[in-house]
Design an enzyme around this catalytic site. Structure first.
Site, PDB file in Angstrom:
ATOM      1  N   GLY A   1      -2.439  -6.528   9.217  1.00  0.00           N
ATOM      2  CA  GLY A   1      -3.581  -6.942   8.395  1.00  0.00           C
ATOM      3  C   GLY A   1      -3.393  -8.384   7.938  1.00  0.00           C
ATOM      4  O   GLY A   1      -2.688  -9.180   8.558  1.00  0.00           O
TER       5      GLY A   1
ATOM      6  N   GLY B   1      -3.944 -39.627  31.513  1.00  0.00           N
ATOM      7  CA  GLY B   1      -3.976 -39.372  30.070  1.00  0.00           C
ATOM      8  C   GLY B   1      -2.689 -38.729  29.599  1.00  0.00           C
ATOM      9  O   GLY B   1      -2.243 -38.954  28.463  1.00  0.00           O
TER      10      GLY B   1
HETATM   11  C1  HXC Z   1       1.221   1.980  -0.252  1.00  0.00           C
HETATM   12  C2  HXC Z   1       2.461   2.524   1.582  1.00  0.00           C
HETATM   13  C3  HXC Z   1       1.774   1.577   2.358  1.00  0.00           C
HETATM   14  C4  HXC Z   1       0.766   0.811   1.729  1.00  0.00           C
HETATM   15  C5  HXC Z   1       3.235   2.532   3.600  1.00  0.00           C
HETATM   16  N1  HXC Z   1       3.343   3.095   2.393  1.00  0.00           N
HETATM   17  N2  HXC Z   1       2.272   1.605   3.601  1.00  0.00           N
HETATM   18  N3  HXC Z   1       2.177   2.725   0.290  1.00  0.00           N
HETATM   19  N4  HXC Z   1       0.518   1.056   0.428  1.00  0.00           N
HETATM   20  N5  HXC Z   1       0.102  -0.122   2.392  1.00  0.00           N
HETATM   21  C6  HXC Z   1       4.289   4.129   1.980  1.00  0.00           C
HETATM   22  C7  HXC Z   1       3.997   5.474   2.617  1.00  0.00           C
HETATM   23  O1  HXC Z   1       3.032   6.161   1.858  1.00  0.00           O
HETATM   24  C8  HXC Z   1       5.366   6.127   2.538  1.00  0.00           C
HETATM   25  O2  HXC Z   1       5.572   6.565   1.224  1.00  0.00           O
HETATM   26  C9  HXC Z   1       6.313   4.965   2.779  1.00  0.00           C
HETATM   27  O3  HXC Z   1       5.563   3.788   2.459  1.00  0.00           O
HETATM   28  C10 HXC Z   1       6.770   4.858   4.200  1.00  0.00           C
HETATM   29  O4  HXC Z   1       5.645   4.918   5.046  1.00  0.00           O
HETATM   30  P1  HXC Z   1       5.573   5.875   6.315  1.00  0.00           P
HETATM   31  O5  HXC Z   1       4.164   5.948   6.729  1.00  0.00           O
HETATM   32  O6  HXC Z   1       6.287   7.163   6.024  1.00  0.00           O
HETATM   33  O7  HXC Z   1       6.465   5.056   7.349  1.00  0.00           O
HETATM   34  P2  HXC Z   1       6.228   4.855   8.892  1.00  0.00           P
HETATM   35  O8  HXC Z   1       5.970   6.156   9.560  1.00  0.00           O
HETATM   36  O9  HXC Z   1       7.372   4.063   9.371  1.00  0.00           O
HETATM   37  O10 HXC Z   1       4.884   3.987   9.023  1.00  0.00           O
HETATM   38  C11 HXC Z   1       4.857   2.685   8.511  1.00  0.00           C
HETATM   39  C12 HXC Z   1       3.406   2.139   8.574  1.00  0.00           C
HETATM   40  C13 HXC Z   1       2.440   3.131   7.868  1.00  0.00           C
HETATM   41  C14 HXC Z   1       3.009   1.974  10.030  1.00  0.00           C
HETATM   42  C15 HXC Z   1       3.450   0.764   7.900  1.00  0.00           C
HETATM   43  O11 HXC Z   1       3.000   3.464   6.585  1.00  0.00           O
HETATM   44  C16 HXC Z   1       1.087   2.556   7.679  1.00  0.00           C
HETATM   45  O12 HXC Z   1       0.267   2.531   8.604  1.00  0.00           O
HETATM   46  N6  HXC Z   1       0.791   2.083   6.458  1.00  0.00           N
HETATM   47  C17 HXC Z   1      -0.479   1.541   6.114  1.00  0.00           C
HETATM   48  C18 HXC Z   1      -0.658   0.169   6.766  1.00  0.00           C
HETATM   49  C19 HXC Z   1      -1.930  -0.469   6.300  1.00  0.00           C
HETATM   50  O13 HXC Z   1      -3.026  -0.170   6.763  1.00  0.00           O
HETATM   51  N7  HXC Z   1      -1.802  -1.373   5.318  1.00  0.00           N
HETATM   52  C20 HXC Z   1      -2.886  -2.103   4.748  1.00  0.00           C
HETATM   53  C21 HXC Z   1      -3.132  -3.303   5.703  1.00  0.00           C
HETATM   54  S1  HXC Z   1      -4.435  -4.287   5.114  1.00  0.00           S
HETATM   55  P3  HXC Z   1       6.514   7.819   0.877  1.00  0.00           P
HETATM   56  O14 HXC Z   1       6.434   7.931  -0.601  1.00  0.00           O
HETATM   57  O15 HXC Z   1       5.956   8.974   1.623  1.00  0.00           O
HETATM   58  O16 HXC Z   1       7.893   7.452   1.358  1.00  0.00           O
HETATM   59  C22 HXC Z   1      -3.666  -5.462   4.256  1.00  0.00           C
HETATM   60  C23 HXC Z   1      -4.590  -6.437   3.643  1.00  0.00           C
HETATM   61  C24 HXC Z   1      -3.885  -7.695   3.303  1.00  0.00           C
HETATM   62  O17 HXC Z   1      -2.510  -5.532   4.153  1.00  0.00           O
HETATM   63  C25 HXC Z   1      -4.938  -8.713   3.026  1.00  0.00           C
HETATM   64  C26 HXC Z   1      -4.359 -10.053   2.744  1.00  0.00           C
HETATM   65  C27 HXC Z   1      -5.416 -11.085   2.656  1.00  0.00           C
END
Ligand code: HXC
Length: 518
Positions: free
Chosen positions: A172, A407
């Site tokens: 993201g 160039g």
């Molecule tokens: C809160 C999060 C999180 C998030 C992961 N966790 N991402 N908590 N906000 N964005 C937490 C999970 O709930 C989990 O908590 C722990 O972190 C580990 O995550 P897992 O999913 O168990 O790990 P894994 O299987 O390795 O997967 C990792 C991952 C996945 C691929 C990153 O967690 C994921 O897809 N997360 C969301 C990614 C996402 O869409 N982010 C927002 C992007 S938009 P527990 O308590 O169960 O251990 C963005 C905007 C920025 O960032 C804008 C800037 C201008």
């Protein structure tokens, strides 16, 4: 136990709990993925015992979706300063074991604090990224946090070196902080960067792609150029950060550290006298030249697998850090295309911002022709390199080895772009174009009207053109190059040129900022 002893014990206890981040189970899960924890990474990066941690007791302030029940000390990022080879650096390392290293408002405040200290105190800022992106429970606060980090990335740009190492997810808008820094490193198979993940790609475009193929280290190091370095392991990535820093000054007011070398300044390299093939269309390997002329043959290549028709990287000559830019005749004949121009322009601008002299080795047949290049704006992208060289005020030493056509000759740090000292090898050919192309343009009509003698006309005119232009003497006669040098003396001549330029001072007209052709 006295009250003071109890206080100390409480501190020791809080510290040791904070050091565990998300706890032993999550640390084991991190290890099982082949990844180290934030603290293990910092231990590898910094000189032993040098780490000074800040904000270990900072906690998030979120009260939504159950977040109020848990307040881990440190909140998912370890920040502070330390030394690498005895030189000060500021660092932050995201801790995936705490909420997946996701960015809360407080985490952003911790990161901004070290960014500001790095800027104020004139030291590099290194980020080790391993994060699930914006902390979803915090909503707009997390997004605002990213904005704050980006702004500091921008303000620090060109003032202190900024390095990002991606050691896990970076998805993201989170990708934009690394993109705003000077160098991005990635670790193969455990890190990935993309704006939208495979699931979103599939739902929007129907395209099926794996995480690795969409945004893995190999993709960004070879196809997009987003990553400057790809490492097989975290240890290797951290080793590269250290090596890279050894070539850089702490900030834009200083020069890179001098490193004594046992490699004699006057070392001659006889093999260079016979390196250029007799046939101008035959390739040779530019790495042979770079390795032969730099101190101890040591060269840290940047963007090694991206746009391989141009080579850029850091080396030392006579102990002084230099940025080397060289066309690579062994790939696409060393032609300049969109990616090569972008790659070299960014490197030249980095070196200029941080007082690192530029050594340019030229063998370029021109710009790559074709609709793909024109539609992709080779005009604007080629202009980036032209602009970068033209605005650069660091010492610029250029050696034309063979072709310097059209160039592309001008773009590659020529005299008119304020090149300081421009040498040529006796094999240099500095002209508007190669002999075949020139004769075909100038004598097309004659050859068409007299097909029987077309070949003879071609041969005769080609010989005349080659005598006039396929050598460096025309350019030398007019002062466009300063001297024609024996290839084997190149190391010595370049080092002597750099020594002459040590006190160089050149200005650009006062302006708010430039308008680089983006
Ligand atoms: C809160 C999060 C999180 C998030 C992961 N966790 N991402 N908590 N906000 N964005 C937490 C999970 O709930 C989990 O908590 C722990 O972190 C580990 O995550 P897992 O999913 O168990 O790990 P894994 O299987 O390795 O997967 C990792 C991952 C996945 C691929 C990153 O967690 C994921 O897809 N997360 C969301 C990614 C996402 O869409 N982010 C927002 C992007 S938009 P527990 O308590 O169960 O251990 C963005 C905007 C920025 O960032 C804008 C800037 C201008």
């Amino acid at each position: 136990m006295s009250l003071q002893s109890e206080n100390v014990q409480k501190l020791v206890q809080r510290r040791s709990t904070a050091r565990l981040g998300g706890g032993q189970k999550r640390i084991e899960a991190q290890h099982a993925k082949g990844k180290k924890t934030a603290r293990e990474r910092l231990e590898l990066l910094l000189d032993p015992g040098s780490f000074e941690e800040y904000d270990m007791f900072v906690q998030h302030r979120c009260t939504h979706f159950g977040m109020e029940k848990s307040h881990p000390d440190g909140d998912g990022v370890v920040t502070g300063c330390g030394t690498i080879d005895g030189r000060l650096v500021y660092v932050f390392a995201q801790d995936f074991t705490v909420s997946g290293g996701s960015l809360s408002k407080t985490m952003s405040e911790k990161i901004c604090k070290v960014q500001e200290m790095a800027l104020r105190n004139g030291a590099p800022c290194i980020g080790l990224n391993d994060s699930g992106g914006a902390r979803i429970q915090e909503g707009i606060d997390a997004l605002a946090g990213y904005g704050e980090i980006f702004e500091r990335n921008i303000l620090s740009s060109g003032v202190v070196p900024q390095i990002s190492c991606i050691m896990g997810p970076c998805a993201g808008g989170a990708v934009y902080s690394p993109a705003l820094t000077d160098f991005t490193l990635m670790v193969r198979n455990t890190s990935y960067m993309f704006l939208t993940g495979p699931a979103v790609v599939k739902s929007v475009t129907g395209e099926e792609v794996s995480q690795e193929d969409l945004g893995g280290a190999s993709v960004h190091a070879s196809k997009s150029g987003v990553a400057h370095f790809a490492a097989d392991t975290e240890e290797e990535a951290i080793g590269t950060i250290k090596e890279l820093l050894s070539y850089l000054p702490r900030n834009n007011r200083e020069c890179a550290p001098f490193r004594e070398t046992a490699d004699p300044v006057g070392r001659v390299e006889d093999s260079l006298n016979s390196l250029i093939p007799d046939n101008p269309n035959k390739a040779y390997d530019m790495y042979a030249v770079i390795n032969a002329i730099v101190d101890e043959g040591k060269f840290l290549e940047v963007h090694k697998d991206f746009a391989k028709n141009i080579i850029v990287g850091f080396a030392r000559m006579g102990g002084q850090s230099v940025g080397v830019v060289a066309n690579q005749p062994a790939v696409l004949a060393g032609v300049l295309d969109i990616n090569a121009s972008r790659k070299a322009a960014r490197f030249v601008r980095f070196c200029d911002a941080f007082n690192i002299p530029l050594v340019t080795l030229v063998d370029v047949p021109g710009f790559l022709p074709g609709t793909q290049q024109e539609y992709g704006a080779i005009i604007t992208n080629g202009a980036k390199l032209l602009y970068a060289y033209g605005e650069a005020t660091v010492p610029k030493v250029t050696v034309t080895l063979r072709k310097g056509y059209g160039g592309a000759h001008i773009v590659m740090s020529c005299k008119q772009l304020r090149g300081d000292i421009n040498y040529a090898w006796p094999s240099a050919q500095i002209a508007v174009m190669g002999a075949d192309g020139a004769v075909n343009v100038l004598y097309a009509k004659e050859m068409k009207e007299d097909p029987e003698h077309a070949q003879a006309i071609f041969d005769e005119k080609k010989k005349a053109y080659e005598e006039l232009f396929s050598n460096p003497y025309q350019a030398a006669q007019k002062g466009y190059i300063d001297d024609i040098i024996e290839p084997r003396n190149t190391r010595f001549r370049v080092i002597r040129a750099l020594a002459q330029l040590e006190g160089k001072h050149q200005e650009i007209p006062a302006k708010k900022h430039d308008n680089l052709p983006l």
